[in-house]
Design an enzyme around this catalytic site. Sequence first.
Site, short mmCIF file in Angstrom:
data_model
loop_
_atom_site.label_atom_id
_atom_site.label_comp_id
_atom_site.label_asym_id
_atom_site.label_seq_id
_atom_site.Cartn_x
_atom_site.Cartn_y
_atom_site.Cartn_z
N LEU A 9 0.84 -1.20 0.00
CA LEU A 9 0.00 0.00 0.00
C LEU A 9 0.87 1.26 0.00
O LEU A 9 1.71 1.44 0.89
CB LEU A 9 -0.92 0.03 1.22
CG LEU A 9 -1.78 -1.22 1.47
CD1 LEU A 9 -2.79 -0.95 2.59
CD2 LEU A 9 -2.49 -1.67 0.20
N ARG A 16 2.78 14.95 5.22
CA ARG A 16 3.65 15.38 6.32
C ARG A 16 5.13 15.37 5.98
O ARG A 16 5.96 15.91 6.70
CB ARG A 16 3.39 14.51 7.56
CG ARG A 16 2.22 15.02 8.38
CD ARG A 16 2.00 14.19 9.61
NE ARG A 16 1.41 12.89 9.27
CZ ARG A 16 1.40 11.84 10.10
NH1 ARG A 16 1.97 11.92 11.28
NH2 ARG A 16 0.84 10.72 9.74
#
Length: 451
Positions: A9, A16
């Site tokens: 994934l 961030r």
Amino acid sequence: MAARASIILAAGQGTRMKSNLPKVMHEVGGRPMIDWAIELAKSAGCERIVVVLSPMQTELQARIRARLGDGSVAIQSEPLGTGHAALAAKDALQGFEGSAIVQFGDTPLIPPEPVEALFKAVEARPAIGVLGFEAAHAGAYGRLIETEDGQLSAIVEAKDATPEQRSVTLCNSGVMAARASDMFRLLAQVRNDNAKGEYYLTDLVALGAVEGVPSTVVRCNEADTLGVNSRAQLAEAEASFQSRMRQEALDRGVTLTCPETVFFNYDTQVETDVVIEPNVVFGAGVEVRSGARIRAFSHLEGAIVSSGCEVGPYARLRPGTVLEERAKIGNFVEVKKTRVGAGAKANHLAYLGDGEIGAGANIGAGTIFCNYDGFFKHKTIIGAGAFVGSNSALVAPVSIGNGAYIGSGSVITKDVDADALSVARSGQIEKSGWGHAFREKMSARKAETKM
Ligand code: UD1
Ligand code: CA
């Protein structure tokens, strides 16, 4: 062995990181995080690897396809959660009948052993395997909820947990395994009625329990599951990788005088009985053979250093450097794309680029291989046992024969025969008494101006 697949994934935004580069392309130990995940899958024998990406990540999609082939990329249309992301790999794994693991693309430090254990667990019988760890600070991690008889019954995300559940310290690393048929059947049942409004991969555990597919926990160390969401965590992952590499080197019989100042690349190969002094940095592609010594403040990249060689202090070896046995490269010497023969020496202040240096040759201080004319690179060849005097410029293409001598300060533009002496500098002139006469003349002139 049963067929194995991996679903990685990597469709998250990674905001961030504050980067133009996709998060999973940031490097740990000189290797992009996504490649760590891919290599882990390969080391577990996964014959199918599917990376789940967002529609926006077009460059990354192309890179993965180039590396793993068509069918290795699945697109998650919208970031609706880890369960939704894993389900996006379903089409790519159509017809695959073995077991599958779900990994995250931003978790570069997971060692192979627990992954092997997860696969074994779900291959032995239909089950869901979860890689868990005891967290020092459980924080936002999903909690592994066990029944009284130690069965894993659910994973509860921190935001959805009761205070009692939140006090559990056994946490979810994110890595899960199941038979592909179980995985996709259960993933299709995942709903998003939770605190984040996301489709949670972790719901597989509770859904499996309902269908009689039990879950089992494989444990690993917290440091191994570090997920990188920020630059600070990237630095943390790097530090963790470095300390692992240092420990491995020490265990293998490498001397590191001050281990915490030596920086390795993921592919650095250092044999037993190598000594590495403080403040040494390895870039990609370095091999150091037994008995070599790398002295302080040296930087090596794409170089092979043979037995008995000495490098540094303050040396720079660039890609294409090959040092044969007992060669010496000393302080402030830069070597690029050059083979340095056995026992040859360049002890101080030199640039050796695009060259071949014969065994036992001596390269004096300040020698420069003038390899570049602004358009093309040219070769400098120095024969065995040749002696290049200090401060010589060797203008490539040029070759110096075996056993030849080059006078200091020469600018050599033509080939030199074996055993010849070549001196290419203006001849020395001497005017006797010139100093005295000069001083007399000048003091007289100065005295005149004062009057
Ligand atoms: C997840 C786990 C949590 C675990 C933690 C470990 C779930 C629901 N929770 O939480 O139990 O303790 O990891 O770090 O799985 N991704 C996508 N598409 C999405 C969402 C995520 O591809 O729609 C990818 C991200 O790029 C990332 C990975 O999945 O690589 C994890 O996603 P993230 O949102 O960070 O999960 P956590 O909330 O940390
Ligand atoms: Ca995360």
